[in-house]
Scaffold this active site. Sequence first.
Site, short mmCIF file in Angstrom:
data_model
loop_
_atom_site.label_atom_id
_atom_site.label_comp_id
_atom_site.label_asym_id
_atom_site.label_seq_id
_atom_site.Cartn_x
_atom_site.Cartn_y
_atom_site.Cartn_z
N SER A 9 0.84 -1.20 0.00
CA SER A 9 0.00 0.00 0.00
C SER A 9 0.87 1.25 0.00
O SER A 9 1.66 1.46 0.93
CB SER A 9 -0.90 0.01 1.23
OG SER A 9 -1.52 1.28 1.37
N HIS A 34 -1.20 -1.20 -4.24
CA HIS A 34 -2.49 -0.94 -3.61
C HIS A 34 -2.67 0.55 -3.33
O HIS A 34 -1.79 1.18 -2.74
CB HIS A 34 -2.60 -1.74 -2.31
CG HIS A 34 -3.95 -1.68 -1.67
ND1 HIS A 34 -5.02 -2.44 -2.12
CD2 HIS A 34 -4.41 -0.97 -0.62
CE1 HIS A 34 -6.07 -2.20 -1.37
NE2 HIS A 34 -5.74 -1.30 -0.46
N ASP A 36 -4.92 3.25 -1.40
CA ASP A 36 -5.92 3.54 -0.38
C ASP A 36 -6.44 4.96 -0.59
O ASP A 36 -5.75 5.93 -0.29
CB ASP A 36 -5.33 3.40 1.02
CG ASP A 36 -5.14 1.95 1.41
OD1 ASP A 36 -6.12 1.18 1.30
OD2 ASP A 36 -4.03 1.58 1.83
N MET A 38 -8.95 7.85 0.32
CA MET A 38 -9.78 8.33 1.43
C MET A 38 -10.24 9.76 1.17
O MET A 38 -9.46 10.56 0.66
CB MET A 38 -9.02 8.25 2.75
CG MET A 38 -8.41 6.89 3.03
SD MET A 38 -7.50 6.88 4.60
CE MET A 38 -6.62 5.32 4.47
N HIS A 68 -8.63 0.85 -3.74
CA HIS A 68 -9.59 0.64 -2.65
C HIS A 68 -10.20 2.00 -2.31
O HIS A 68 -9.53 2.88 -1.76
CB HIS A 68 -8.85 0.04 -1.44
CG HIS A 68 -9.65 0.01 -0.19
ND1 HIS A 68 -9.07 -0.13 1.05
CD2 HIS A 68 -11.00 0.09 0.04
CE1 HIS A 68 -10.01 -0.12 1.98
NE2 HIS A 68 -11.18 0.02 1.39
N MET A 70 -12.33 4.31 -0.21
CA MET A 70 -12.96 4.59 1.09
C MET A 70 -13.60 5.97 0.97
O MET A 70 -13.16 6.94 1.59
CB MET A 70 -11.91 4.54 2.20
CG MET A 70 -11.44 3.14 2.52
SD MET A 70 -9.99 3.07 3.59
CE MET A 70 -8.68 3.12 2.35
N MET A 139 -11.18 -5.74 5.82
CA MET A 139 -10.34 -4.83 6.59
C MET A 139 -10.05 -5.47 7.95
O MET A 139 -10.97 -5.89 8.66
CB MET A 139 -11.04 -3.48 6.79
CG MET A 139 -11.26 -2.69 5.51
SD MET A 139 -9.71 -2.30 4.66
CE MET A 139 -8.88 -1.28 5.90
N ASP A 177 -6.42 -6.38 4.47
CA ASP A 177 -5.72 -5.09 4.52
C ASP A 177 -5.75 -4.58 5.96
O ASP A 177 -6.82 -4.35 6.53
CB ASP A 177 -6.42 -4.10 3.59
CG ASP A 177 -5.74 -2.74 3.55
OD1 ASP A 177 -4.74 -2.54 4.25
OD2 ASP A 177 -6.22 -1.87 2.80
#
Length: 227
Positions: A9, A34, A36, A38, A68, A70, A139, A177
């Site tokens: 990540s 990866h 992430d 947000m 991913h 979020m 998660m 993750d």
Amino acid sequence: MLNPVIAPSILSANFACLGDEVDSVIHSGADWIHFDVMDNHYVPNLTIGPLVCTALRNHGVTAPIDVHLMVTPVDALIEEFIKAGATSITFHPEASQHIDRSLQIVRDAGLQCGLVFNPATPLHYLDYALETLDIVLLMSVNPGFGGQSFIPSTLTKLADVRKRIDAIGKDIRLQVDGGVKVQNIAQIQQAGADTFVAGSAIFNAADGSGANRYDSVMSAFRAELSS
């Protein structure tokens, strides 16, 4: 089970030299990268967007980029990351007003799609969606920040999802993750996972400098997965 995949990540990478960081971790044996993402709404943090994905593709990164989300709502950013060069996109079912529609946007673009479950999110969303998925991501920390400790109850949840996947006989990746490290990755694999996201355990373990600086930690992960 599918062959194991390690997906560093970049949340824990050095953003001042991100292209070099990604090149180095791929050179050391990473399978996927990866992302992430947000938005400071769905989770209490703000990270990166599709421009970073585009920049890495323009930099020359050809490895799969696993996004991913979020965020809420999800559909607009799904479309932006499709354009930016993502390989797979996962999102949280409670962040979408119409889960199947959001999944269909990803599938129609030819990308792999998946759903993400927080530690306390029930698995009932899989009842009518599992056969349409390529990835189920559990998660093992509460989302929002890197460097957290693995939540042990995730192992039971992993075993539950593994049974569901095996029951339908489809090649669906079971991804984890949060808090994944050399010391626990074998246990996580034994519970049913085949795809492992690790951030600080990789990027904070650089051994020296240059293209080979993540060799030691990646070799340690591989040794645990093959034991």
